[in-house]
Design an enzyme around this catalytic site. Structure first.
Site, PDB file in Angstrom:
ATOM      1  N   HIS A 141      58.580 -60.683 -42.476  1.00 49.79           N
ATOM      2  CA  HIS A 141      57.671 -59.846 -41.675  1.00 49.79           C
ATOM      3  C   HIS A 141      56.556 -59.311 -42.571  1.00 49.79           C
ATOM      4  O   HIS A 141      56.494 -58.126 -42.886  1.00 49.79           O
ATOM      5  CB  HIS A 141      58.443 -58.698 -41.022  1.00 49.79           C
ATOM      6  CG  HIS A 141      57.705 -58.052 -39.896  1.00 49.79           C
ATOM      7  ND1 HIS A 141      58.315 -57.712 -38.711  1.00 49.79           N
ATOM      8  CD2 HIS A 141      56.416 -57.671 -39.756  1.00 49.79           C
ATOM      9  CE1 HIS A 141      57.435 -57.146 -37.903  1.00 49.79           C
ATOM     10  NE2 HIS A 141      56.265 -57.117 -38.528  1.00 49.79           N
ATOM     11  N   HIS A 143      52.617 -58.682 -43.182  1.00 49.97           N
ATOM     12  CA  HIS A 143      51.217 -58.578 -42.779  1.00 49.97           C
ATOM     13  C   HIS A 143      50.390 -58.852 -44.036  1.00 49.97           C
ATOM     14  O   HIS A 143      50.384 -58.041 -44.969  1.00 49.97           O
ATOM     15  CB  HIS A 143      50.896 -57.177 -42.256  1.00 49.97           C
ATOM     16  CG  HIS A 143      51.564 -56.834 -40.970  1.00 49.97           C
ATOM     17  ND1 HIS A 143      50.880 -56.711 -39.771  1.00 49.97           N
ATOM     18  CD2 HIS A 143      52.864 -56.562 -40.680  1.00 49.97           C
ATOM     19  CE1 HIS A 143      51.728 -56.381 -38.802  1.00 49.97           C
ATOM     20  NE2 HIS A 143      52.938 -56.288 -39.334  1.00 49.97           N
ATOM     21  N   LYS A 224      53.700 -66.509 -34.005  1.00 47.80           N
ATOM     22  CA  LYS A 224      54.043 -65.097 -33.828  1.00 47.80           C
ATOM     23  C   LYS A 224      53.384 -64.574 -32.559  1.00 47.80           C
ATOM     24  O   LYS A 224      52.171 -64.650 -32.390  1.00 47.80           O
ATOM     25  CB  LYS A 224      53.566 -64.277 -35.031  1.00 47.80           C
ATOM     26  CG  LYS A 224      53.611 -62.779 -34.820  1.00 47.80           C
ATOM     27  CD  LYS A 224      55.039 -62.246 -34.650  1.00 47.80           C
ATOM     28  CE  LYS A 224      55.044 -60.778 -34.249  1.00 47.80           C
ATOM     29  NZ  LYS A 224      54.389 -59.894 -35.204  1.00 47.80           N
ATOM     30  N   HIS A 226      52.652 -61.177 -30.429  1.00 47.22           N
ATOM     31  CA  HIS A 226      52.558 -59.732 -30.658  1.00 47.22           C
ATOM     32  C   HIS A 226      51.972 -59.060 -29.428  1.00 47.22           C
ATOM     33  O   HIS A 226      51.019 -59.555 -28.836  1.00 47.22           O
ATOM     34  CB  HIS A 226      51.690 -59.439 -31.883  1.00 47.22           C
ATOM     35  CG  HIS A 226      51.834 -58.041 -32.396  1.00 47.22           C
ATOM     36  ND1 HIS A 226      51.294 -56.954 -31.738  1.00 47.22           N
ATOM     37  CD2 HIS A 226      52.459 -57.548 -33.493  1.00 47.22           C
ATOM     38  CE1 HIS A 226      51.575 -55.850 -32.414  1.00 47.22           C
ATOM     39  NE2 HIS A 226      52.290 -56.187 -33.481  1.00 47.22           N
ATOM     40  N   HIS A 253      57.097 -59.716 -31.241  1.00 45.89           N
ATOM     41  CA  HIS A 253      57.024 -58.253 -31.132  1.00 45.89           C
ATOM     42  C   HIS A 253      56.744 -57.998 -29.659  1.00 45.89           C
ATOM     43  O   HIS A 253      55.647 -58.264 -29.179  1.00 45.89           O
ATOM     44  CB  HIS A 253      55.898 -57.746 -32.042  1.00 45.89           C
ATOM     45  CG  HIS A 253      55.516 -56.317 -31.870  1.00 45.89           C
ATOM     46  ND1 HIS A 253      55.222 -55.499 -32.944  1.00 45.89           N
ATOM     47  CD2 HIS A 253      55.339 -55.539 -30.777  1.00 45.89           C
ATOM     48  CE1 HIS A 253      54.882 -54.293 -32.519  1.00 45.89           C
ATOM     49  NE2 HIS A 253      54.945 -54.305 -31.197  1.00 45.89           N
ATOM     50  N   HIS A 279      61.767 -56.128 -35.571  1.00 45.16           N
ATOM     51  CA  HIS A 279      62.171 -54.719 -35.395  1.00 45.16           C
ATOM     52  C   HIS A 279      62.821 -54.504 -34.019  1.00 45.16           C
ATOM     53  O   HIS A 279      62.293 -53.834 -33.145  1.00 45.16           O
ATOM     54  CB  HIS A 279      61.017 -53.748 -35.617  1.00 45.16           C
ATOM     55  CG  HIS A 279      59.666 -54.228 -35.188  1.00 45.16           C
ATOM     56  ND1 HIS A 279      59.365 -54.562 -33.901  1.00 45.16           N
ATOM     57  CD2 HIS A 279      58.536 -54.426 -35.903  1.00 45.16           C
ATOM     58  CE1 HIS A 279      58.107 -54.939 -33.832  1.00 45.16           C
ATOM     59  NE2 HIS A 279      57.586 -54.866 -35.042  1.00 45.16           N
ATOM     60  N   HIS A 327      48.434 -48.883 -35.334  1.00 44.95           N
ATOM     61  CA  HIS A 327      48.060 -49.447 -34.032  1.00 44.95           C
ATOM     62  C   HIS A 327      46.844 -48.757 -33.440  1.00 44.95           C
ATOM     63  O   HIS A 327      46.649 -48.774 -32.224  1.00 44.95           O
ATOM     64  CB  HIS A 327      49.262 -49.419 -33.087  1.00 44.95           C
ATOM     65  CG  HIS A 327      50.335 -50.378 -33.507  1.00 44.95           C
ATOM     66  ND1 HIS A 327      50.263 -51.724 -33.262  1.00 44.95           N
ATOM     67  CD2 HIS A 327      51.469 -50.191 -34.223  1.00 44.95           C
ATOM     68  CE1 HIS A 327      51.318 -52.330 -33.784  1.00 44.95           C
ATOM     69  NE2 HIS A 327      52.057 -51.418 -34.379  1.00 44.95           N
ATOM     70  N   ASP A 367      57.697 -55.473 -42.815  1.00 43.14           N
ATOM     71  CA  ASP A 367      56.548 -55.010 -42.027  1.00 43.14           C
ATOM     72  C   ASP A 367      55.488 -54.438 -42.964  1.00 43.14           C
ATOM     73  O   ASP A 367      54.974 -53.344 -42.769  1.00 43.14           O
ATOM     74  CB  ASP A 367      56.972 -53.986 -40.984  1.00 43.14           C
ATOM     75  CG  ASP A 367      56.083 -53.988 -39.744  1.00 43.14           C
ATOM     76  OD1 ASP A 367      54.992 -54.572 -39.794  1.00 43.14           O
ATOM     77  OD2 ASP A 367      56.477 -53.391 -38.728  1.00 43.14           O
TER      78      ASP A 367
END
Length: 572
Positions: A141, A143, A224, A226, A253, A279, A327, A367
């Site tokens: 995970h 980024h 992925k 999201h 996600h 998660h 976010h 993450d």
């Protein structure tokens, strides 16, 4: 004539053997050696007056043309491995791969030397007595916000990083996707200098198939999905169709706001196909408040991210601030605050601790820089294991914690490897796999490795003042070694990619030097295949009080006020 020596003298010379217990860091976890592959009296030890000398434990005649001669022998080392168990052995390395777990040495003068573990003049040797060897960790995970993450990861024992992104753009801050061929190509080219194995996720958020397929052909090892790009049932179905066709994994996600459906709708869209849920408790995102129920399905490979591992008295406050940043939320907007509050639930975070200890949650990840710390995957895993021992007691072992230790080490080694189709290359210290090996002093286990090998060559290590007369004077800190330099770096790390991209010869197209290895078997796995972490009990969530029940029993735990592997080891 045999010589008998006291056990204490043997341990001081060659390290622990069968029945000896070793404490892991400052945790209350104790590992007991289950099997010793070494012949007493024929142990290999390098140094003045020791046995690895010409004509003794080193062959005088074997050249490297002999395929049984090692490039590197790690001797008398304690191994903690999800597949091999907790054992004592020599590790033999040749051509960057593990070729033997057994007895190294000179068959001309020693008994019981493993046939392909000859020490010759071509062999480098390191004394592993009083050290613990583990497989390099795998973080699924990532980024890819900044390249400096790789150094912090390898300093905690992570040697494979899987994720997505293209630098500090908003899309990468929030999601682990490297969208499209241009960005994928640039990321491969940019990561040539990084000392870790790498795989990239393409952006899986598209309801049509062709835009997804072209990313897999471009080199994505998976897709992925999201919620910030829209995790709709149509998107989920399309990504899984492409994954099934092209043998790659899908990571997801899910939809925190339940905009396009609830958990049941997502599971209906998945339709029994294998998927890796990120998660899975939900603090990092996912159907509120019951995404945690996804962990009970046999086709779901459930993971955690490390900021809420383990549950402590600081977890909730820290998460609210992290969420607002990652976010792009605004504390002045009531809807944004409500969104944040819906994701951060003490009840489900507490249950996550226990679900890890029960082997229901199977994978640990970071993450990185997006509500997680890339250099703490290994540390947070063992902090969780220690907390669970303190709160739940032993897991059935008599006088040691071997089963719990094997369960937890699997979460960041073999299980993420299985989930992403790379377990034939990495994830354990089994013969045939890349020699990505992390060495720890027991007192620093889980926190600070002694050194990290990549494909059988030392890449990073704790190192003292380079101008000192010996290697140990302060300041001692992690420094890149020869394995992380120049062309040795590109020879010591690999890219994990799709088979379609190997067939398209992206290595030549992009002008990259690192080896490209294709992921395999991503669609044939299920939770049953995950090592020591394959439980599928019924999970329910009270949608008003957020209480979690497993097979009808309410599970919860208190937040920790103190954890091991923490301030004792760090200045800050």
């Amino acid at each position: 004539m045999a010589l008998t020596i006291p056990r204490s003298q043997y341990v001081a010379t060659y390290g622990p053997t069968v029945g000896d217990k070793v404490r892991l860091g400052d945790t209350d976890l104790w590992a007991t050696i289950e099997q010793d592959f070494l012949t007493k009296g024929d142990e290999c030890k390098f140094g003045g007056g020791k046995s690895v000398r010409d004509g003794m434990a080193q062959s005088s005649t074997a050249t490297r043309d002999n395929p049984n001669v090692l490039d590197f022998a790690l001797t008398n080392v304690m191994i903690i491995d999800a597949k091999l168990g907790i054992i004592k052995a020599d590790i033999g390395i040749r051509d960057g791969r593990i070729v033997g777990i057994g007895q190294a040495g000179n068959p001309d003068t020693m008994d019981n030397v493993t046939p392909n573990m000859i020490i010759g003049a071509s062999t480098e040797v390191h004394n592993g007595a009083h050290l613990i060897a583990t497989a390099g960790g795998i973080d699924t995970h990532i980024h890819w916000i900044c390249p400096q993450q790789a150094q912090h990861a390898i300093e905690n024992g992570i040697t494979t990083m899987i994720g997505g992104g293209s630098g500090p753009a908003d899309g990468t801050h929030a999601t682990t996707c490297t969208p499209g061929k241009f960005n994928i190509e640039r990321m491969f080219q940019a990561c040539e200098a990084l000392p870790v194995n790498i795989g990239f996720f393409g952006k899986g958020n598209c309801s049509m198939l062709e835009p997804l397929k072209e990313q897999v052909v471009a080199g994505a090892l998976g897709l992925k999905i999201h919620e910030d790009w829209g995790a709709t049932p149509a998107v989920i179905d399309a990504a899984l169709k492409v994954a099934d066709e092209m043998d790659v994994q899908v990571a997801i996600h899910t939809d925190t706001l339940n905009e396009s459906g609830f958990l049941e709708d997502t599971m209906k869209a998945i339709n029994g196909r294998v998927i890796h849920t990120f998660h899975t408790e939900g603090a990092g995102g996912g159907h509120a408040p019951d995404i945690i129920k996804a962990a009970m399905y046999p086709n779901v490979l459930p993971a955690s991210t490390n900021p809420n591992r383990p549950f402590t008295v600081n977890t909730i406050d820290e998460h609210l601030d992290m969420l607002m940043v990652c976010h792009h939320l605004d504390k002045r907007v009531p809807e944004d605050v409500a969104f944040a509050d819906s994701r951060i639930r003490p009840e489900t975070i507490a249950a996550e601790d226990i679900l890890h200890d029960m082997g229901v949650f199977s994978i640990m990840s970071s993450d990185s820089q997006a509500m997680g710390r890339v250099g703490e995957v290994v540390t947070r895993t063992w902090q969780t294991a220690d907390k669970m021992k303190a709160q739940r007691g032993a897991l059935g072992d008599e006088g040691n914690d071997n089963f719990r230790i094997k369960r937890y080490i699997a979460k960041y080694t073999i299980n993420p490897a299985i989930a992403h189709g790379i377990s034939q290359y990495v994830g354990s210290l089994e013969v045939g796999k890349l020699a990505d090996i992390v060495l720890w002093k027991p007192q620093f286990f889980g926190v600070k490795p002694e050194f990290v090998m990549k494909k059988g060559f030392i890449s990073f290590a704790k190192m003292g003042d380079p101008n000192a007369s010996i290697p140990t004077p302060q300041p001692v800190f992690y420094r890149p070694m020869f394995g992380a330099n120049a062309k040795a770096n590109t020879e010591s790390a690999v890219y994990f990619v799709s088979q379609a991209s190997v067939d398209a010869n992206i290595k030549a197209q992009y002008g990259i030097q690192k080896e490209t290895l294709a992921v395999k078997g991503c669609r044939d796995v299920g939770k049953k295949d995950l090592v020591h972490n394959n439980a599928t009990p019924e999970i329910t969530v009270d949608t008003e009080r957020y209480e979690v029940r497993v097979d009808g029993e309410h599970i919860t735990c208190e937040p920790a006020t103190k954890v091991p592997l923490a301030q004792r080891y760090f200045l800050f």
